[in-house]
Design a protein around this motif. Structure first.
Motif, short mmCIF file in Angstrom:
data_model
loop_
_atom_site.label_atom_id
_atom_site.label_comp_id
_atom_site.label_asym_id
_atom_site.label_seq_id
_atom_site.Cartn_x
_atom_site.Cartn_y
_atom_site.Cartn_z
N LEU A 178 1.10 -0.92 0.46
CA LEU A 178 0.21 -0.43 0.22
C LEU A 178 0.76 1.38 -0.13
N LEU A 179 2.18 1.07 0.72
CA LEU A 179 2.68 2.36 1.14
C LEU A 179 3.97 2.75 -0.74
N ILE A 180 3.80 2.02 -1.37
CA ILE A 180 4.83 1.54 -2.37
C ILE A 180 3.93 2.49 -3.51
N MET B 210 12.21 2.96 -2.72
CA MET B 210 11.46 3.69 -1.92
C MET B 210 11.79 4.62 -1.85
N ALA B 211 13.25 4.76 -1.00
CA ALA B 211 14.47 5.77 -1.17
C ALA B 211 14.61 6.51 -1.73
N SER C 39 4.62 17.32 -0.98
CA SER C 39 6.48 16.65 -1.22
C SER C 39 6.29 16.32 0.36
N LEU C 40 7.46 17.45 1.16
CA LEU C 40 7.87 16.63 2.15
C LEU C 40 7.21 16.24 3.47
N LEU D 198 10.38 7.58 3.71
CA LEU D 198 11.75 7.03 4.37
C LEU D 198 11.28 6.28 5.38
N LEU D 199 9.82 6.22 5.80
CA LEU D 199 9.41 5.36 7.13
C LEU D 199 8.13 4.33 6.30
N GLY D 200 7.75 4.22 5.06
CA GLY D 200 8.35 3.33 4.62
C GLY D 200 9.34 2.21 4.38
#
Length: 393
Positions: free
Chosen positions: A220-222, A282-283, A367-368, A375-377
């Protein structure tokens, strides 16, 4: 281990329909809002009509698993292609915005069935050692269709009118269904049909609730971060006074990087494991999101868009691959329906996060925010995605 060599028939019938159908949807997606406006809808209603495509996908995800389990993947694919073709034909001649909205919603439902049945088919048809490359190629086919489709649609509109793009899309879905008829049948796997009671959807989802609540949330996060990328780049370019034509070129450059990286990403996943693509991708997109508010020129915006395209392209197929790895032999379609519900929810949430944060603060803050979430993901994926590909039958 013997090297897997897909037959020309498999390549044509497994990837061809995906390319055809995505070309059709790609051709009409930018036009739905314009069509709604031509039918008298206001800006808000036109935006809602566009959203109905994603809403249809979400609503169709769970029923798609049941349908694929009952009919089989091949029949479900053909039926979904026909439904999509009929929906687009109705949209082509829609007399009002209500009929247009219903047609767009139905096309979204058809798209969810297509996505699930394709993923389930590849999970069984392709050896596990080549799964990521095969599914990355499937993702690449989708990307290619969405890249070519709008160009074809623009040419048809220039030569005729909006209806021509819808007619083209309907024909592409119909052709996709016809090609799918030649798709090789799957070998008998898992529960033989008719020898055991069917597994209920709720039972499958409950039994696999842990993987859905961990790796599923990662998917989901991706998808949320990916969808945010598509929304934020053109909006940021516009806010910096970049000409729309130049913005299209920037997006095209990013899309080219996207297309170039899907096969290397699949190779890395098959060779080293899924984590080694999911987390870095993701990063990379997250860093791009954090850098975007610092840009103000064509060159700097293009550089960040290229960076995000790298992350998006290399992760092509990773969500499908992780879902296929986790899917059980019995109840596979039902499990994948739940998996795709998580992924499609992320796709819907991405633009929503951008809209909400930009409305409350600013586009830069949006955006931030997405960058921080990415990054948390990344940390979430490192925690829950297996280090190496799990062998699967």
């Amino acid at each position: 281990m013997n090297r897997w060599r897909p037959s020309p028939t498999f390549l044509l019938t497994a990837y061809g329909p995906t390319l055809l159908a995505s070309m059709g949807i790609g051709a009409i997606t930018p036009l739905v809002a314009l069509t709604a406006r031509d039918l008298g809808a206001g800006v808000g209603v036109a935006a809602f009509v566009i959203a109905l495509l994603g809403i249809g996908q979400l609503c169709g995800d769970l029923p798609a698993g049941v349908l694929a389990d009952r009919l089989g993947e091949k029949r479900a694919l053909v039926l979904a292609c026909l439904l999509e073709a009929a929906s687009l034909a109705v949209a082509c001649v829609a007399p009002d915005v209500v009929v247009l909205g219903a047609a767009v919603f139905a096309a979204g439902v058809a798209s969810s069935v297509l996505g699930l049945a394709r993923q389930s088919y590849f999970t069984v048809a392709v050896p596990a050692a080549y799964r990521a490359r095969a599914l990355s190629g499937l993702g690449g086919s989708l990307r290619m269709g969405f890249l070519v489709g709008p160009l074809v649609g623009a040419g048809l509109i220039a030569a005729s009118d909006l209806w021509a793009a819808y007619a083209f899309a309907a024909l592409m879905s119909l052709f996709a269904g016809l090609v799918t008829l030649a798709l090789p049948d799957l070998p008998s796997t898992g529960r033989p049909r008719g020898t055991a009671p069917r597994v209920a959807l709720r039972e499958v989802l409950w039994e696999h609730r842990r993987v859905l609540a961990t790796v599923g949330v990662g998917s989901l996060l991706i998808m949320m971060v990916r969808a945010s990328r598509q929304s934020i780049i053109p909006l940021w370019a516009d806010s910096q006074g970049i000409d729309p034509a130049v913005t299209s070129i920037i997006f095209g450059i990013s899309g080219a990087m996207d297309m170039l990286m899907f096969f290397p990403g699949g190779w890395i996943m098959d060779r080293f494991g899924r984590l080694w693509v999911a987390a870095p991708a993701m990063a990379v997109i997250g860093v791009g999101m954090l850098l975007l508010p610092l840009t103000s020129t064509v060159v700097t915006i293009a550089a960040v868009a290229l960076l995000m395209g790298l992350g998006n392209g290399v992760s092509s197929g990773v969500v499908m691959t992780m879902g296929s790895d986790a899917s059980p032999a019995v109840g596979r379609s039902q499990f994948l329906s739940g998996w795709r519900l998580f992924a499609d929810a992320g796709t819907s949430l991405g633009p929503l996060v951008i809209t909400l944060v930009a409305g409350l603060a600013s586009l830069g803050a949006a955006s931030l925010t997405v960058g921080a979430m990415a990054l948390l993901g990344t940390g979430w994926l490192v925690r829950w995605v297996p280090r190496r590909r799990r062998p699967a039958g």
